[in-house]
Design a protein around this motif. Structure first.
Motif, PDB file in Angstrom:
ATOM      1  N   GLY A 256      -7.740  11.583   2.790  1.00  0.00           N
ATOM      2  CA  GLY A 256      -7.431  10.153   2.733  1.00  0.00           C
ATOM      3  C   GLY A 256      -6.506   9.779   3.868  1.00  0.00           C
ATOM      4  N   SER A 257      -5.708   8.729   3.682  1.00  0.00           N
ATOM      5  CA  SER A 257      -4.758   8.169   4.655  1.00  0.00           C
ATOM      6  C   SER A 257      -5.442   7.228   5.627  1.00  0.00           C
ATOM      7  N   CYS A 258      -4.633   6.478   6.372  1.00  0.00           N
ATOM      8  CA  CYS A 258      -5.191   5.490   7.301  1.00  0.00           C
ATOM      9  C   CYS A 258      -5.957   6.147   8.434  1.00  0.00           C
ATOM     10  N   THR A 259      -5.829   7.461   8.612  1.00  0.00           N
ATOM     11  CA  THR A 259      -6.553   8.135   9.692  1.00  0.00           C
ATOM     12  C   THR A 259      -7.986   8.450   9.303  1.00  0.00           C
TER      13      THR A 259
ATOM     14  N   GLY B  15      -5.988  -1.567  -0.709  1.00  0.00           N
ATOM     15  CA  GLY B  15      -6.167  -0.488   0.245  1.00  0.00           C
ATOM     16  C   GLY B  15      -5.057  -0.368   1.263  1.00  0.00           C
ATOM     17  N   ILE B  16      -5.214   0.630   2.118  1.00  0.00           N
ATOM     18  CA  ILE B  16      -4.202   0.926   3.145  1.00  0.00           C
ATOM     19  C   ILE B  16      -4.310  -0.131   4.242  1.00  0.00           C
ATOM     20  N   CYS B  17      -3.154  -0.637   4.662  1.00  0.00           N
ATOM     21  CA  CYS B  17      -3.124  -1.777   5.591  1.00  0.00           C
ATOM     22  C   CYS B  17      -4.081  -1.608   6.771  1.00  0.00           C
ATOM     23  N   HIS B  18      -4.049  -0.476   7.435  1.00  0.00           N
ATOM     24  CA  HIS B  18      -4.836  -0.347   8.675  1.00  0.00           C
ATOM     25  C   HIS B  18      -6.336  -0.339   8.388  1.00  0.00           C
ATOM     26  N   GLN B  19      -6.716   0.291   7.279  1.00  0.00           N
ATOM     27  CA  GLN B  19      -8.136   0.325   6.915  1.00  0.00           C
ATOM     28  C   GLN B  19      -8.612  -1.084   6.550  1.00  0.00           C
TER      29      GLN B  19
ATOM     30  N   SER C  87       4.417  -3.850  11.452  1.00  0.00           N
ATOM     31  CA  SER C  87       5.615  -3.062  11.165  1.00  0.00           C
ATOM     32  C   SER C  87       5.203  -1.714  10.586  1.00  0.00           C
ATOM     33  N   ASP C  88       4.359  -1.054  11.330  1.00  0.00           N
ATOM     34  CA  ASP C  88       3.924   0.283  10.961  1.00  0.00           C
ATOM     35  C   ASP C  88       3.401   0.945  12.227  1.00  0.00           C
ATOM     36  N   SER C  89       3.773   2.193  12.425  1.00  0.00           N
ATOM     37  CA  SER C  89       3.451   2.838  13.708  1.00  0.00           C
ATOM     38  C   SER C  89       1.958   3.068  13.909  1.00  0.00           C
ATOM     39  N   HIS C  90       1.173   3.008  12.834  1.00  0.00           N
ATOM     40  CA  HIS C  90      -0.271   3.207  13.011  1.00  0.00           C
ATOM     41  C   HIS C  90      -1.062   1.911  13.178  1.00  0.00           C
ATOM     42  N   THR C  91      -0.361   0.846  13.438  1.00  0.00           N
ATOM     43  CA  THR C  91      -1.019  -0.429  13.744  1.00  0.00           C
ATOM     44  C   THR C  91      -2.066  -0.283  14.859  1.00  0.00           C
TER      45      THR C  91
ATOM     46  N   ASP D 248       0.800  -1.232   0.000  1.00  0.00           N
ATOM     47  CA  ASP D 248       0.000   0.000   0.000  1.00  0.00           C
ATOM     48  C   ASP D 248       0.831   1.280   0.000  1.00  0.00           C
ATOM     49  N   HIS D 249       2.110   1.181   0.346  1.00  0.00           N
ATOM     50  CA  HIS D 249       2.914   2.401   0.456  1.00  0.00           C
ATOM     51  C   HIS D 249       3.572   2.780  -0.874  1.00  0.00           C
ATOM     52  N   ASN D 250       4.347   1.850  -1.413  1.00  0.00           N
ATOM     53  CA  ASN D 250       5.154   2.163  -2.604  1.00  0.00           C
ATOM     54  C   ASN D 250       4.412   1.758  -3.864  1.00  0.00           C
TER      55      ASN D 250
ATOM     56  N   GLY E  77       8.963  18.623   5.708  1.00  0.00           N
ATOM     57  CA  GLY E  77       9.495  17.973   4.507  1.00  0.00           C
ATOM     58  C   GLY E  77       8.793  16.698   4.082  1.00  0.00           C
ATOM     59  N   ARG E  78       7.928  16.137   4.928  1.00  0.00           N
ATOM     60  CA  ARG E  78       7.341  14.827   4.644  1.00  0.00           C
ATOM     61  C   ARG E  78       6.484  14.838   3.378  1.00  0.00           C
ATOM     62  N   SER E  79       5.908  15.987   3.038  1.00  0.00           N
ATOM     63  CA  SER E  79       5.037  16.055   1.862  1.00  0.00           C
ATOM     64  C   SER E  79       5.839  16.022   0.567  1.00  0.00           C
TER      65      SER E  79
ATOM     66  N   ALA F  44      -4.385   4.012  -1.478  1.00  0.00           N
ATOM     67  CA  ALA F  44      -3.045   3.721  -0.960  1.00  0.00           C
ATOM     68  C   ALA F  44      -2.605   4.894  -0.085  1.00  0.00           C
ATOM     69  N   CYS F  45      -1.402   4.791   0.471  1.00  0.00           N
ATOM     70  CA  CYS F  45      -0.900   5.860   1.354  1.00  0.00           C
ATOM     71  C   CYS F  45      -0.693   7.168   0.593  1.00  0.00           C
ATOM     72  N   GLY F  46      -0.133   7.045  -0.606  1.00  0.00           N
ATOM     73  CA  GLY F  46      -0.010   8.192  -1.504  1.00  0.00           C
ATOM     74  C   GLY F  46       0.566   9.445  -0.870  1.00  0.00           C
ATOM     75  N   PHE F  47      -0.228  10.519  -0.933  1.00  0.00           N
ATOM     76  CA  PHE F  47       0.268  11.832  -0.490  1.00  0.00           C
ATOM     77  C   PHE F  47       0.762  11.822   0.950  1.00  0.00           C
ATOM     78  N   CYS F  48       0.207  10.936   1.775  1.00  0.00           N
ATOM     79  CA  CYS F  48       0.543  10.943   3.199  1.00  0.00           C
ATOM     80  C   CYS F  48       2.028  10.686   3.429  1.00  0.00           C
ATOM     81  N   ILE F  49       2.631   9.901   2.538  1.00  0.00           N
ATOM     82  CA  ILE F  49       4.049   9.590   2.704  1.00  0.00           C
ATOM     83  C   ILE F  49       4.883  10.223   1.578  1.00  0.00           C
ATOM     84  N   GLY F  50       4.321  11.256   0.978  1.00  0.00           N
ATOM     85  CA  GLY F  50       5.087  11.980  -0.045  1.00  0.00           C
ATOM     86  C   GLY F  50       5.200  11.230  -1.350  1.00  0.00           C
TER      87      GLY F  50
ATOM     88  N   ASN G 236      -4.495  13.501   7.060  1.00  0.00           N
ATOM     89  CA  ASN G 236      -3.646  12.438   7.605  1.00  0.00           C
ATOM     90  C   ASN G 236      -3.149  12.797   9.001  1.00  0.00           C
ATOM     91  N   ASN G 237      -2.156  12.069   9.475  1.00  0.00           N
ATOM     92  CA  ASN G 237      -1.793  12.171  10.889  1.00  0.00           C
ATOM     93  C   ASN G 237      -0.470  12.880  11.166  1.00  0.00           C
ATOM     94  N   ARG G 238       0.344  13.097  10.156  1.00  0.00           N
ATOM     95  CA  ARG G 238       1.673  13.681  10.400  1.00  0.00           C
ATOM     96  C   ARG G 238       1.907  14.853   9.478  1.00  0.00           C
TER      97      ARG G 238
HETATM   98 FE1  SF4 Z   1       0.270   5.028   5.116  1.00  0.00          FE
HETATM   99 FE2  SF4 Z   1       0.235   7.512   5.986  1.00  0.00          FE
HETATM  100 FE3  SF4 Z   1      -0.977   5.644   7.336  1.00  0.00          FE
HETATM  101 FE4  SF4 Z   1       1.684   5.682   7.288  1.00  0.00          FE
HETATM  102  S1  SF4 Z   1       0.349   7.210   8.188  1.00  0.00           S
HETATM  103  S2  SF4 Z   1       0.342   3.889   7.030  1.00  0.00           S
HETATM  104  S3  SF4 Z   1       2.026   6.415   5.198  1.00  0.00           S
HETATM  105  S4  SF4 Z   1      -1.513   6.324   5.288  1.00  0.00           S
END
Ligand code: SF4
Ligand code: MIC
Length: 642
Positions: A293-296, A96-100, A116-120, A62-64, A381-383, A354-360, A375-377
């Motif tokens: 969007g994003s997992c949030t 889709g995004i892993c957490h969703q 292996s993702d901080s938003h688990t 979902d990220h890359n 520079g992250r964008s 997907a994560c898309g814009f959230c992870i640049g 999103n959450n962060r």
């Molecule tokens: Fe993906 Fe952003 Fe959620 Fe990280 S915070 S899992 S990059 S959508």
């Protein structure tokens, strides 16, 4: 017991539930995503375990998904084949995004999940104990190993009242961030209680649990109740429901009260998620871009509210509106019921689920751009655009803002925001592939971008080196190992990534570190907050960083450092931080012996300035062994030999 204690004690394999003490828990489910997963599976393979031993392990892609070269697709193929070979479910790109997706299709109340993702912790919405960790810890859990953590303190977040129209779950967590800060949750589980809980849907609970990661919390949990049952039934998973509630006399270490009825729309201003004001206080900031969007914030309910606000209107001429629904399920439902049409007609640019814009990964804002995002962060520079400012808001605020072109309080919008929750979601697991058979016949395919990962070596008695970089408080893993569309393709190529390590703090760092042959890092509080990316430890390891001197560390990053044999040293007296400068040469004498002797403090001598300070190296016996052996993988190998 509270819900957290119930979940912990049902899975406890070592220790007792005294806050601050090391415990180990059994892990029922794991998740990986592709940008941390490639490394996690390389490490899993190095352990030589043929088949995962969890109840269910899922590899998400979902990220890359921005495949600008062969690298991402190579990683996808590697993950696909490694998953099939070792008994892991695969969620294909586009699902889709892993957490969703995990929330919709896999998570179960009462279970533990390590990802292996901080938003688990998003899974906490379902009454799971869902924790984010480095890839190596997840690899160990896949192999049936326990997960070790410091027993958290439990915060009772007591919710009363009900959100008013136009105020969202996102505003609850932004309010908590305003009050507690990005380090307010360190060492704690945020447990939600009170009458307000039952007014929140599962996706709303998920938004709150998800962004608990920004508090630095170990995780967040909600009880599993009738709302949970209804959600799982609507997902065709009624059989997965199990009730879970705190005992009436449950005790907590702290209490925070939030009256949902009193909340207003909130916004986190650049460049930290705790830089929070009300939308009214922030004023009508002129906006160039809105990203939803994003997992949030990408659930069906979120997207339907966005569609309701956009319906029959047009995005402001100066605004680029981007919408990325969180899962194929959500996108599919929006396409069936016409909401997607409403968004497209209003001028939204629809992106992949997907994560898309959230992870640049695309959608970087213009120079000096103002981008309002759900999103959450909003780290610097992250964008992908250093000069841009990212503002974090709810979906309602984002959609209202897209129409006016200035940051807008959505309570005044002319739209019906009461979205009925579906009786039945349009679920379809044809992109969630079950591993079939024994899998052992599947050939794992590794493309040229997949390079071996570095391993530490046994700790020497004496360490000496230069302070390569002095940093301030709250340095994120996005600073340590930046990720954007140009770097994410190289998550399985540590040598390549090392050229960019800590570059947002000091672009000369990678070269200086190489020339010096390694050394030490110096940081303020909460060093390594944010992402779980183990690369923020693996890359410094590759650059021969032997230790980090900091006022304090974020949980996942500290574990990642130890897992990779890098010493996390904490100032006993924070004022000592000021006595060290970049370029000072420091030495640790007899450090391995001190560790062997069980010392929790070690002397650090500043050879340049001629003084010695005591620093905390508070490690558990297991962590001590890891540091002595040169990391977790070597410790596992050494134990196997013994
Ligand atoms: Fe993906 Fe952003 Fe959620 Fe990280 S915070 S899992 S990059 S959508
Ligand atoms: C993030 O939101 O920062 C990420 C990208 O999802 C990371 C994982 C990674 O760096 O790959 C996370 O949150 O752990």
């Amino acid at each position: 017991m509270n819900v957290t204690q119930k979940l912990l004690s049902a899975h406890l394999v070592l220790g007792d539930l005294t806050p601050g003490r090391e415990i180990a828990i059994r892990i029922d489910q794991t998740l990986t995503q592709d940008s941390t997963g490639t490394m996690a599976y390389l490490q899993f393979e190095a352990m030589g375990i043929p088949r995962v031993k969890t109840e269910k392990s899922v590899a998400y892609i979902d990220h890359n998904t921005l495949q600008t070269g062969f690298e991402n697709a190579d990683d996808h193929r590697y993950i696909t084949t490694v998953a099939a070979r070792h008994g892991i479910y695969l969620s294909k790109p586009g699902n889709g995004i892993c957490h969703q997706v995990h929330l919709e299709r896999v998570g179960k109340p009462g279970k533990t999940l390590l990802g292996s993702d901080s938003h688990t912790p998003t899974g906490g919405a379902l009454g799971m104990l869902a924790i984010g960790a480095g890839g190596l810890d997840v690899a160990v859990a896949m192999g049936g190993g326990a997960y070790y953590l410091s027993c958290p303190r439990v915060v009772n977040v007591r919710l009363t009242g009900r959100l008013s129209r136009g105020v969202a779950a996102k505003d609850v967590i932004l309010e908590l961030l305003r009050r507690l800060s990005v380090k307010g949750g360190v060492g704690k589980v945020m447990e939600y209680t009170g009458d307000g809980v039952k007014t929140l849907s599962i996706p709303e609970r998920a938004t709150i649990a998800n962004m608990g990661a920004e508090l630095g919390a170990t995780t967040s949990v909600f009880p599993s109740d009738e709302v949970t049952r209804a959600f799982l039934e609507a997902q065709g998973r009624g059989g997965d429901y199990a009730p879970l509630a705190a005992d009436p006399d449950a005790a907590y270490d702290e209490t925070v009260e939030i009256d949902l009825s009193a909340l207003e729309p909130m916004v986190a201003l650049p460049h930290m998620p705790d830089n929070v004001k009300t939308v009214a206080e922030a004023g009508p900031v002129k906006v160039d871009q809105v990203c939803i969007g994003s997992c949030t914030n990408s659930s069906y309910q979120d997207m339907m509210r966005v569609a309701a606000i956009l319906r029959g209107k047009t995005v402001h001429p100066d605004v680029s509106l981007v919408v990325a629904p969180g899962s194929r399920q959500v996108l599919s439902m929006l396409s069936q019921n016409g909401a997607l049409h409403d968004m497209i007609e209003a001028g939204a640019r629809i992106c992949e689920t997907a994560c898309g814009f959230c992870i640049g990964m695309g959608q970087s804002p213009c120079t000096n751009g103002v981008s309002v995002r759900t999103n959450n962060r909003n780290f610097f520079g992250r964008s992908g655009t250093k000069s841009a400012g990212i503002y974090l808001v709810s979906c309602e605020t984002a959609a209202a803002t897209a129409l006016t072109g200035v940051l807008t309080d959505p309570r005044g919008v002319d739209a019906c925001l009461d979205v009925p929750l579906p009786q039945r979601y349009a679920f379809n697991d044809n992109l969630l592939l079950a591993p079939d058979g024994e899998g052992q016949e599947t050939q794992v395919v590794r493309g040229p971008n997949i390079q071996p990962f570095p391993k530490a070596h046994a700790l020497e008695e004496r360490l000496e080196g230069r302070v390569l970089l002095k940093m301030e408080d709250n340095i994120t893993t996005d600073h340590i190992m930046p990720s954007d569309s140009s770097l994410l393709p190289f998550r399985s190529n540590i040598p390549k990534l090392s050229q960019h390590c800590l570059a947002p703090v000091d672009p000369t760092f990678p070269q200086r570190a190489r020339e010096a042959g390694g050394g030490f890092l110096l940081a303020g509080q909460n060093y390594g907050q944010g992402s779980s990316r183990e690369h923020a430890a693996l890359v410094p390891l590759y650059l021969k960083v032997r230790g980090v001197l900091a006022k304090s560390f974020a949980r996942i990053h500290r574990a990642n450092l130890i897992n990779n044999g890098i010493l996390p040293l904490e100032f006993v007296d924070e004022a000592d931080y000021d006595r060290f400068s970049q370029e000072d040469v420091i030495a640790l004498e007899g450090v391995a012996q001190l560790l062997r002797d069980g010392a929790q403090r070690v002397p650090v001598t500043n050879l340049t300035r001629g003084f010695t300070v005591e620093m905390r190296l508070e490690v558990t016996p297991r962590q001590r062994d890891m540091l002595l052996e040169g990391g977790l993988i070597r410790m596992i190998a050494a134990n196997a030999e013994k």
